[in-house]
Design a protein around this motif. Sequence first.
Motif, PDB file in Angstrom:
ATOM      1  N   VAL A  58       0.831  -1.205   0.000  1.00 51.53           N
ATOM      2  CA  VAL A  58       0.000   0.000   0.000  1.00 51.53           C
ATOM      3  C   VAL A  58       0.872   1.265   0.000  1.00 51.53           C
ATOM      4  O   VAL A  58       0.593   2.230  -0.702  1.00 51.53           O
ATOM      5  N   ALA A  59       1.945   1.228   0.784  1.00 50.26           N
ATOM      6  CA  ALA A  59       2.776   2.423   0.946  1.00 50.26           C
ATOM      7  C   ALA A  59       3.669   2.697  -0.253  1.00 50.26           C
ATOM      8  O   ALA A  59       3.963   3.850  -0.557  1.00 50.26           O
ATOM      9  N   HIS A  60       4.120   1.647  -0.924  1.00 52.08           N
ATOM     10  CA  HIS A  60       5.149   1.858  -1.949  1.00 52.08           C
ATOM     11  C   HIS A  60       4.706   1.542  -3.375  1.00 52.08           C
ATOM     12  O   HIS A  60       5.168   2.170  -4.314  1.00 52.08           O
ATOM     13  N   ALA A  61       3.824   0.543  -3.498  1.00 46.70           N
ATOM     14  CA  ALA A  61       3.554   0.061  -4.859  1.00 46.70           C
ATOM     15  C   ALA A  61       2.306   0.717  -5.448  1.00 46.70           C
ATOM     16  O   ALA A  61       1.600   1.459  -4.779  1.00 46.70           O
ATOM     17  N   TRP A  62       2.058   0.397  -6.721  1.00 46.90           N
ATOM     18  CA  TRP A  62       0.868   0.934  -7.394  1.00 46.90           C
ATOM     19  C   TRP A  62      -0.319   0.013  -7.188  1.00 46.90           C
ATOM     20  O   TRP A  62      -1.424   0.436  -6.960  1.00 46.90           O
ATOM     21  N   SER A  63      -0.041  -1.272  -7.277  1.00 51.50           N
ATOM     22  CA  SER A  63      -1.096  -2.248  -7.007  1.00 51.50           C
ATOM     23  C   SER A  63      -0.425  -3.586  -6.702  1.00 51.50           C
ATOM     24  O   SER A  63       0.761  -3.765  -6.967  1.00 51.50           O
ATOM     25  N   GLY A  64      -1.197  -4.481  -6.147  1.00 47.39           N
ATOM     26  CA  GLY A  64      -0.599  -5.772  -5.810  1.00 47.39           C
ATOM     27  C   GLY A  64      -1.636  -6.856  -5.618  1.00 47.39           C
ATOM     28  O   GLY A  64      -2.835  -6.577  -5.521  1.00 47.39           O
ATOM     29  N   VAL A  65      -1.146  -8.077  -5.591  1.00 44.73           N
ATOM     30  CA  VAL A  65      -2.029  -9.225  -5.392  1.00 44.73           C
ATOM     31  C   VAL A  65      -1.441 -10.086  -4.273  1.00 44.73           C
ATOM     32  O   VAL A  65      -0.242 -10.346  -4.246  1.00 44.73           O
ATOM     33  N   ILE A  66      -2.299 -10.487  -3.358  1.00 48.96           N
ATOM     34  CA  ILE A  66      -1.861 -11.386  -2.292  1.00 48.96           C
ATOM     35  C   ILE A  66      -2.460 -12.753  -2.541  1.00 48.96           C
ATOM     36  O   ILE A  66      -3.650 -12.875  -2.820  1.00 48.96           O
ATOM     37  N   ASP A  67      -1.638 -13.737  -2.431  1.00 49.32           N
ATOM     38  CA  ASP A  67      -2.049 -15.107  -2.634  1.00 49.32           C
ATOM     39  C   ASP A  67      -1.722 -15.878  -1.359  1.00 49.32           C
ATOM     40  O   ASP A  67      -0.565 -15.920  -0.963  1.00 49.32           O
ATOM     41  N   VAL A  68      -2.742 -16.432  -0.727  1.00 47.31           N
ATOM     42  CA  VAL A  68      -2.482 -17.181   0.505  1.00 47.31           C
ATOM     43  C   VAL A  68      -2.920 -18.623   0.292  1.00 47.31           C
ATOM     44  O   VAL A  68      -4.037 -18.873  -0.165  1.00 47.31           O
ATOM     45  N   GLU A  69      -2.023 -19.539   0.599  1.00 46.42           N
ATOM     46  CA  GLU A  69      -2.400 -20.943   0.515  1.00 46.42           C
ATOM     47  C   GLU A  69      -2.169 -21.585   1.874  1.00 46.42           C
ATOM     48  O   GLU A  69      -1.085 -21.486   2.444  1.00 46.42           O
ATOM     49  N   VAL A  70      -3.209 -22.213   2.381  1.00 43.58           N
ATOM     50  CA  VAL A  70      -3.104 -22.857   3.685  1.00 43.58           C
ATOM     51  C   VAL A  70      -3.321 -24.347   3.498  1.00 43.58           C
ATOM     52  O   VAL A  70      -4.292 -24.765   2.887  1.00 43.58           O
ATOM     53  N   ASN A  71      -2.400 -25.154   3.987  1.00 44.70           N
ATOM     54  CA  ASN A  71      -2.720 -26.573   4.125  1.00 44.70           C
ATOM     55  C   ASN A  71      -2.314 -27.016   5.512  1.00 44.70           C
ATOM     56  O   ASN A  71      -1.926 -26.190   6.338  1.00 44.70           O
ATOM     57  N   THR A  72      -2.456 -28.298   5.792  1.00 42.31           N
ATOM     58  CA  THR A  72      -2.241 -28.738   7.171  1.00 42.31           C
ATOM     59  C   THR A  72      -0.791 -28.605   7.618  1.00 42.31           C
ATOM     60  O   THR A  72      -0.494 -28.690   8.799  1.00 42.31           O
ATOM     61  N   GLU A  73       0.115 -28.412   6.672  1.00 44.24           N
ATOM     62  CA  GLU A  73       1.532 -28.331   7.021  1.00 44.24           C
ATOM     63  C   GLU A  73       2.019 -26.888   7.178  1.00 44.24           C
ATOM     64  O   GLU A  73       2.858 -26.605   8.007  1.00 44.24           O
ATOM     65  N   ARG A  74       1.498 -25.997   6.329  1.00 46.57           N
ATOM     66  CA  ARG A  74       2.128 -24.679   6.273  1.00 46.57           C
ATOM     67  C   ARG A  74       1.182 -23.630   5.693  1.00 46.57           C
ATOM     68  O   ARG A  74       0.163 -23.962   5.095  1.00 46.57           O
ATOM     69  N   ILE A  75       1.563 -22.405   5.897  1.00 44.70           N
ATOM     70  CA  ILE A  75       0.855 -21.290   5.273  1.00 44.70           C
ATOM     71  C   ILE A  75       1.844 -20.589   4.358  1.00 44.70           C
ATOM     72  O   ILE A  75       2.932 -20.190   4.801  1.00 44.70           O
TER      73      ILE A  75
END
Lengths: 463, 151
Positions: free
Chosen positions: B63-80
């Motif tokens: 938000v502070a530095h870039a023009w736009s962005g995409v966040i991708d979150v993947e959760v499984n039983t081992e890790r995020i």
Amino acid sequence: MERKDFHHALTILTDVCIGCSHCMRVCPTEALRVRNGKAVLYENRCIDCGECFKVCPVRAIIIEQDDLRQIFDYKHRVALIPSVFFGQFSDKVTPAAVHDSLIEIGFTDVFEVENSAEMLSHAINRYIASPTAVKPVISSFCPAVVRLIQVKFPALVDNIMLLKPPLDISAVYYRKRLVDAGAKPEEIGIFYITPCAAKIAAIKSPVGEDSSEITGVINMDTMYNQVLKNIRHKSNDSQSATQPFIKGKSLMWSLTNGESGHINGNCLAIDGIDSAIEFLEKLEGEEVTDIDFLEIRSCDEGCAGGVLSYGNRFLTVERMRKRSKQMGTTQTAPISGPGTDMWDLYPYLLQRIPLVEPIKPRNMVKLDEDMAKAMKKMERVQRYMCFLPGIDCGVCGAPTCRALAEDIVQGKAAISDCVFLQKNMEHSRKLHPDHSYRIMERIWGKDRLQKDCNKLQNRNLES
Amino acid sequence: MDLSQCFNNYFAMHFKYEIQGGDFTNAGQASSQVKQVLKQLNVDPKLIKRVVVCLYEAEVNVVAHAWSGVIDVEVNTERIQIVLADKGPGIPDISLAMQKGFSTASPQVREMGFGAGMGLPNIESNADEFRINSKVNEGTTVEIMVYLSQA
């Protein structure tokens, strides 16, 4: 199955409940449902905040208390009175008169809870200055807030200050004082006059201690009636020789900003359960920085807004402010009983102010203990959410569409409980209209869909 | 948000969020939503806290530095696993940016309470794995991994 971990002071009188769902709509932890025309409590979610009690139009939700006659089982009958109790009465009824009434009702000793506030503020300032304290330190004063954090904000339990509230310290102090004066421990009964349900729950199943110092609890509204009756029947105004003395600033402790005003550093005071939740969300999201101490009270205006307060909370605050000014900086002194200064017992009390056990998170938001299973359930919740209308109408007997979806995956409700989906299924001939009628009766009670001119709203018009 | 589940007992959940540069009022939404999900999945509160710190700091960076962005979150039983890819000015010297207290945030951003230069170091210390790639005038990609299985 819901496992019962908490003692609850709030009880639903099923016979009295009319299934109006008002309580379900205000519950901040979504702990209430309507089944078979009655409110049903998911006990592990309830934090005893009393919001449901406030809105119930037929007093079907009650706050259990101990029998007042129980005090006579003890030779020494101590009434621990919160300062807000004195603030309930109009200006004509002085704290001294209230005190005298309590003695006439049968208590041998009367002690104002906030007497220990000054000592506690020293302990809190030491606690905050310690490098191991997790900042912001959250006050342990309000038991509804402590439980809210345990249930809904498990990541913040370490922020809760591991110090006892004034009530417990005053109880420890008074017991010690009586024992030192020669009383036998088994002859001492300490009774707290409570402004809310959460305090009762905290006394009956304490968090962070193995047992409570308090023998019994009497509701403030009950005591208010008793005292007023007593005062009214009195022929002349007796002027009590034992005037209640307490430091003016201390007696504001239970009100908004009453505690944080004593604490060094950046402090913030928050009152009201919705404001508390909103702020804790932010705090848990790591969006809040540079705050040392947080005073959070579940009720608006702090304990003056307690659900068992008879008086208007703003008037109560005003009266207490007046009294606080009059008191000024008078030395803390007991109201009635053997005369010792609390500070004489400082080393003894200081050892007993910390909570002995850590406060454990009790995440009740989780869909399953097992993460893989929880994921499967969450996936199902998401799928149901595609079908549910998202208007949170509550006709299914759950407060929100999301709550219904979660109930379904926990096996506590069915997708056909949703009135939108019933229409849909009737339209595609998957559900017979008779069946959907029965579903509604199962949720809202038999004959609930019939014409009824004696509904509560109508009864009110007649009277 | 879309959900993709997999085969047999292996489940993964997928969340996608879009961020607008300069939109400070909405910063923190992704971390708030991910937090709710992790709570419902009964993830240890201490791990949730670490994930939230990483995600929030990274979100604010975009938000502070870039023009736009995409966040991708993947959760499984081992890790995020969290991947934040932004279109923006990029970081010319990553090792400098990783230093505590270093910040190129504008005075306006600092006035809003951001830009203390602790963002990236904070993410690094809370993540189990942390990778950052950047191309000047194109954008920055941050990869964050937090393992759930370790006690």
